[in-house]
Design an enzyme around this catalytic site. Structure first.
Site, PDB file in Angstrom:
ATOM      1  N   GLY A 154       0.830  -1.196   0.000  1.00  0.00           N
ATOM      2  CA  GLY A 154       0.000   0.000   0.000  1.00  0.00           C
ATOM      3  C   GLY A 154       0.866   1.248   0.000  1.00  0.00           C
ATOM      4  N   GLY A 164      -0.391  -5.371   0.512  1.00  0.00           N
ATOM      5  CA  GLY A 164      -1.635  -5.164  -0.224  1.00  0.00           C
ATOM      6  C   GLY A 164      -1.795  -6.091  -1.411  1.00  0.00           C
ATOM      7  CD  GLU A 175       2.582  -6.406   5.961  1.00  0.00           C
ATOM      8  OE1 GLU A 175       1.977  -6.328   4.880  1.00  0.00           O
ATOM      9  OE2 GLU A 175       3.061  -7.486   6.382  1.00  0.00           O
ATOM     10  CG  ASP A 204      -2.978  -4.537   6.648  1.00  0.00           C
ATOM     11  OD1 ASP A 204      -1.998  -4.938   5.992  1.00  0.00           O
ATOM     12  OD2 ASP A 204      -3.545  -3.450   6.420  1.00  0.00           O
TER      13      ASP A 204
END
Length: 348
Positions: A65, A113, A136, A144
């Site tokens: 992202g 992402g 991450e 996530d």
């Protein structure tokens, strides 16, 4: 100006092409909106039989992202970051529940992402170029976009290992773990797309016919060690097991963990523990949104982005600096459900 996402219909196929090559197709809020809009338009269009998701030029499918935007927003009121997560997670959920066949070609870097956009698809194609990771914790974030759901469902404790270390899987490993449904040589990808457009009801047969032997999945040779060393959901126990082991793999793994944010490693362990028991993917997204909305404004994320992406000194100063310094109370605060009006909701 060229669009960052190309959405078009190619015969019976809805095509979604990520088209932000200079950023390795990293997702922005408008890109997520474009994907959602296309999926919505094609949902009731009987002429569109299946969806292909891939990338335009460049060496990756999707690197994640828009991290810099998230950090800029997190340093202020966090509103723009929350808007991005809310929209991205709606896209992830829409793909997860989509009735038509979806095919993602993970030909190249597939991280963060990119994992979120590929894993909900019914067919997920890896190649020799695939580099699949959820890295991450190295920037004070957590896996996530459904990471708590997908990683917790991998064999043994491999999901916990991947979440904490950010280890990059190659195409063979991605396929062996079921994160890809098929392994194709990269030079067969265009042919696969052509055949899918010609026979949209025979996608599985098409991909089966073009599949190749991926070769050995090296990480699986370490499965027994990973299951033993990462057996606990408590980070301090994992450190203790790695320290006591004395072997080369344990030492290298411990060195890797010492570069990651202790706080978001603990967040990741709880995320996977909770994710395994989530009844629905929407429940997972609701929890990840609450966690993300808080983590994006915490010190470790802002510091991680500074160290890895802005200053590039790769020397983040985590607070707290050790697993012992991260209290259960802080983790409980991060995971507390948001008030009703602020909570994530699926797309109607």
């Amino acid at each position: 100006m060229t669009s960052d996402v190309l959405t078009f219909v190619d015969g019976p196929i809805g095509r979604i092409r990520l088209n932000r090559p200079k950023a390795i197709h990293a997702l922005t809020t408008p890109m997520c909106v474009a994907v959602l809009d296309a999926l919505e338009a094609w949902r009731a269009d009987d002429a569109v039989r299946a969806i292909i998701i891939d990338h335009a030029e460049g060496r990756g499918f999707c690197a994640g992202g828009d991290i810099r935007m998230l950090a800029d927003s997190g340093a202020k009121d966090g509103a723009e970051a929350r808007q991005f997560f809310h929209t991205e997670y709606r896209m992830n959920h829409r793909l997860f529940t989509y009735a038509k066949d979806t095919v993602a070609f993970m030909d190249g870097i597939t991280m963060g992402g990119g994992v979120g956009i590929s894993q909900p698809c019914r067919y997920r194609v890896a190649t020799e170029n695939t580099k699949f990771a959820m890295p991450e914790t190295g920037i004070g974030l957590f896996p996530d976009v459904g990471g708590g759901w997908y990683l917790s469902r991998l064999p043994g404790r491999i999901g916990q290992y991947l979440a904490l270390t950010g280890h990059r899987l190659d195409g063979a490993e991605t396929f062996a773990l079921g994160l890809a449904t098929h392994y194709l040589p990269a030079d067969q990808v265009d042919e696969a797309k052509r055949r899918i457009a010609a026979a949209p009801t025979a996608i599985a047969a098409t991909l089966d016919a073009l599949s190749a032997e991926p070769g050995p999945a090296a990480l699986l040779d370490k499965r027994a060690q990973i299951d033993r060393l990462f057996a606990s959901d408590k980070l301090e126990d994992i450190y203790a097991a790695l320290e006591a082991d004395g072997g080369e793999f344990a030492a290298a793994t411990l060195a890797t963990l010492r570069t990651k944010s202790p706080q978001t490693m603990k967040v990741s362990l709880k995320l996977l523990h909770d994710g395994k028991g989530m009844a629905t993917f929407a429940d997972e997204m609701r929890q990840e949104y609450a966690v993300g909305a808080r983590v994006v404004q915490r010190h470790d994320f802002l510091e991680g982005v500074r160290a890895v992406i802005v200053d590039k000194d790769n020397a983040p100063k985590w607070e707290p600096a050790t697993p012992e310094g991260v209290s259960d109370h802080v983790i409980d605060q991060i995971f507390a459900p948001l008030p009703g009006a602020e909570a994530w909701t699926p797309h109607d």
